[in-house]
Design an enzyme around this catalytic site. Structure first.
Site, mmCIF file in Angstrom:
data_model
loop_
_atom_site.group_PDB
_atom_site.id
_atom_site.type_symbol
_atom_site.label_atom_id
_atom_site.label_comp_id
_atom_site.label_asym_id
_atom_site.label_seq_id
_atom_site.Cartn_x
_atom_site.Cartn_y
_atom_site.Cartn_z
ATOM 1 C CE LYS A 89 5.966 -7.572 -0.716
ATOM 2 N NZ LYS A 89 6.265 -5.960 0.207
ATOM 3 C CB ALA B 207 11.183 -0.046 1.041
ATOM 4 C CB SER C 182 2.253 -9.744 -2.338
ATOM 5 O OG SER C 182 1.582 -10.345 -3.270
ATOM 6 C CG ASP D 202 11.794 6.009 -1.186
ATOM 7 O OD1 ASP D 202 10.472 6.011 -1.731
ATOM 8 O OD2 ASP D 202 12.723 5.851 -2.389
ATOM 9 C CE1 TYR E 86 6.351 -8.399 -4.290
ATOM 10 C CE2 TYR E 86 5.004 -9.669 -4.820
ATOM 11 C CZ TYR E 86 5.167 -8.866 -4.728
ATOM 12 O OH TYR E 86 4.479 -7.614 -3.961
ATOM 13 C CE1 TYR F 51 -0.023 4.157 -8.185
ATOM 14 C CE2 TYR F 51 -0.062 2.256 -7.653
ATOM 15 C CZ TYR F 51 -0.952 2.480 -7.904
ATOM 16 O OH TYR F 51 -2.009 2.931 -8.619
ATOM 17 N N GLY G 24 10.968 5.537 -6.484
ATOM 18 C CA GLY G 24 10.599 6.318 -6.323
ATOM 19 C C GLY G 24 11.100 7.700 -6.558
HETATM 20 C C1 WQD Z 1 -2.806 -8.851 -14.532
HETATM 21 C C2 WQD Z 1 -3.797 -9.190 -15.444
HETATM 22 C C3 WQD Z 1 -2.399 -10.623 -16.570
HETATM 23 C C4 WQD Z 1 0.141 -7.101 -18.653
HETATM 24 C C5 WQD Z 1 0.678 -9.003 -9.359
HETATM 25 C C6 WQD Z 1 1.463 -9.427 -8.588
HETATM 26 C C7 WQD Z 1 0.266 -9.902 -7.557
HETATM 27 C C8 WQD Z 1 0.371 -8.212 -6.770
HETATM 28 C C9 WQD Z 1 -0.717 -8.044 -8.328
HETATM 29 C C10 WQD Z 1 1.360 -7.400 -5.288
HETATM 30 C C11 WQD Z 1 -3.302 -10.520 -15.646
HETATM 31 C C12 WQD Z 1 -2.850 -9.593 -17.645
HETATM 32 C C13 WQD Z 1 -1.234 -7.735 -17.453
HETATM 33 C C14 WQD Z 1 0.376 -7.074 -19.636
HETATM 34 C C15 WQD Z 1 -1.749 -8.657 -19.714
HETATM 35 N N1 WQD Z 1 1.309 -7.406 -6.681
HETATM 36 N N2 WQD Z 1 -2.067 -8.725 -18.420
HETATM 37 N N3 WQD Z 1 -1.073 -7.815 -20.521
HETATM 38 O O1 WQD Z 1 -0.061 -10.638 -12.742
HETATM 39 O O2 WQD Z 1 -2.014 -10.391 -11.619
HETATM 40 O O3 WQD Z 1 -0.318 -9.360 -10.473
HETATM 41 O O4 WQD Z 1 0.702 -7.589 -9.804
HETATM 42 O O5 WQD Z 1 1.905 -7.692 -4.569
HETATM 43 O O6 WQD Z 1 1.371 -10.182 -6.417
HETATM 44 O O7 WQD Z 1 1.208 -11.268 -9.262
HETATM 45 O O8 WQD Z 1 -1.133 -8.628 -11.953
HETATM 46 O O9 WQD Z 1 -0.966 -6.421 -13.712
HETATM 47 O O10 WQD Z 1 1.076 -7.893 -13.879
HETATM 48 O O11 WQD Z 1 -1.758 -8.294 -14.851
HETATM 49 O O12 WQD Z 1 -2.280 -9.451 -20.561
HETATM 50 O O13 WQD Z 1 0.845 -6.260 -20.514
HETATM 51 O O14 WQD Z 1 -3.393 -8.933 -16.743
HETATM 52 O O15 WQD Z 1 -1.883 -12.023 -17.734
HETATM 53 O O16 WQD Z 1 -4.175 -11.535 -15.796
HETATM 54 P P1 WQD Z 1 -1.023 -9.465 -11.526
HETATM 55 P P2 WQD Z 1 -0.963 -7.416 -13.955
#
Ligand code: WQD
Length: 323
Positions: free
Chosen positions: A145, A74, A117, A31, A141, A11, A36
């Site tokens: 990182k 990756a 991240s 990849d 995770y 993505y 992917g």
């Molecule tokens: C966003 C908000 C959920 C799904 C993650 C990783 C972070 C980074 C970005 C990469 C939160 C809410 C989500 C759903 C919901 N990644 N939610 N229902 O957890 O903020 O961050 O991605 O490195 O390290 O932790 O992202 O998109 O999962 O959630 O209510 O079905 O949406 O609670 O508040 P997050 P997310």
């Protein structure tokens, strides 16, 4: 420059490959196609079907492509899964990165752009989170990182490999010119989940809690458009190669948006009802997380251009509505 984009069919990787091609670089995508998609490959880029866990494949790809730089995208990234299956994350994320560093050292590849991240910070102690914020990951995770950042720092000192570690906040959206169309499989992030609910691929959105200490009770995040992220990778490579210096920077929009605001924008932009149900909190979710991206602005001259919620949703819907 010749650039090896590892995870370039994914993505974020496909958007990065597109950006580098647009800027006139020669790109080889490497990849294993575990998540992917061939659909995300571009005719202007070479493709190697290879795995970071196969050291000899990585070395060959570096030598054959003549790459002077690698972008490493990756890693596995499902936070919840990383807490249940840490072994999988240790092997793919950590060993894959070690292979990259050793292969770079062996072939003389000098520059690495690393997808880090906001998960390296853990529960925020203050907002917005800048790069001086203590690192204390609250999931495995994020731990992988942070460990890779430490390896990068040592290889910088010992081997002269210069890197940019880019700490992404919440990546979202699709190419504003519509050139990337592959959908993530089994997404767990908010915007793709909402898109799936909007087009009937899943029944409803579960909103993980509405009793947080935020204006509307739902969690606030900093969403950053994937084209903005991609541009930052290209600028970071220019900086690192131009200054012979490694950097670690946040990439975020500096705007906090709640889950309810994301959902309301999606309902308006898509014209779909998008069923949603409030469920319990998800373990480990901070109430609010927003970035300071001042350092990316100062060092890279980077600024988010497409990261308003309207554009994030519209570009996503342009892809999902056709599926
Ligand atoms: C966003 C908000 C959920 C799904 C993650 C990783 C972070 C980074 C970005 C990469 C939160 C809410 C989500 C759903 C919901 N990644 N939610 N229902 O957890 O903020 O961050 O991605 O490195 O390290 O932790 O992202 O998109 O999962 O959630 O209510 O079905 O949406 O609670 O508040 P997050 P997310």
């Amino acid at each position: 420059m010749n650039i090896l984009v590892i995870g370039g069919a994914g993505y974020i990787g496909s958007h990065v490959a597109r950006e580098l091609l647009d800027r006139g670089h020669q790109v080889t995508v490497f990849d294993n196609l575990s998540s992917g998609l061939r659909e995300n490959l571009f005719s202007g880029a070479a493709f190697v079907h290879g795995d970071t866990l196969r050291y000899e494949q990585l070395i060959s790809a570096m030598r054959d492509s003549g790459a002077g730089a690698a972008v490493y995208l990756a890693a596995f990234k499902a936070v919840g899964e990383s807490m249940i299956k840490p072994e999988k994350y240790s092997v793919n994320n950590i060993i894959g990165a070690m292979h990259l560093l050793n292969a770079a050292s062996e072939t003389g590849l000098k520059y690495i752009i690393f997808s880090s991240s906001a998960a390296v910070y853990g529960e925020p102690e203050y907002l917005p989170v800048d790069e001086k914020h203590p690192t204390n990951p609250s999931n495995y995770y994020g731990f992988t990182k942070l460990e890779i950042e430490k390896f990068l720092s040592w290889y910088d000192r010992l081997k002269g490999i210069r890197y940019a570690s880019l700490r992404y906040f919440n990546a979202a959206g699709y190419d504003v010119k519509g050139r990337v169309t592959g959908l993530e499989q089994n997404p767990s992030n908010l915007i793709p989940v909402i898109m799936e609910a909007a087009c009937g691929m899943r029944g409803e959105l579960q909103v993980f809690g509405n009793d947080y200490d935020t204006p509307d009770g739902t969690c606030v995040r900093d969403y950053i458009h994937v084209n903005d992220l991609a541009a930052a990778h290209a600028l970071a490579l220019d900086y690192v190669s131009g200054n012979d210096k490694s950097i670690t920077v946040n990439l975020g929009s500096e705007e906090g948006v709640s889950v309810t605001e994301v959902l309301e924008t999606a309902r308006r932009v898509t014209g779909k009802a998008i069923p949603a149900k409030i469920t319990g909190r998800r373990a480990g979710d901070p109430a609010k997380l927003t970035a300071s991206a001042a350092m990316a602005g100062e060092l890279l001259g980077w600024k988010a251009r497409y990261s308003d919620m309207e554009t994030l949703i519209r570009t996503s819907w342009d892809v999902y509505r056709d599926k």
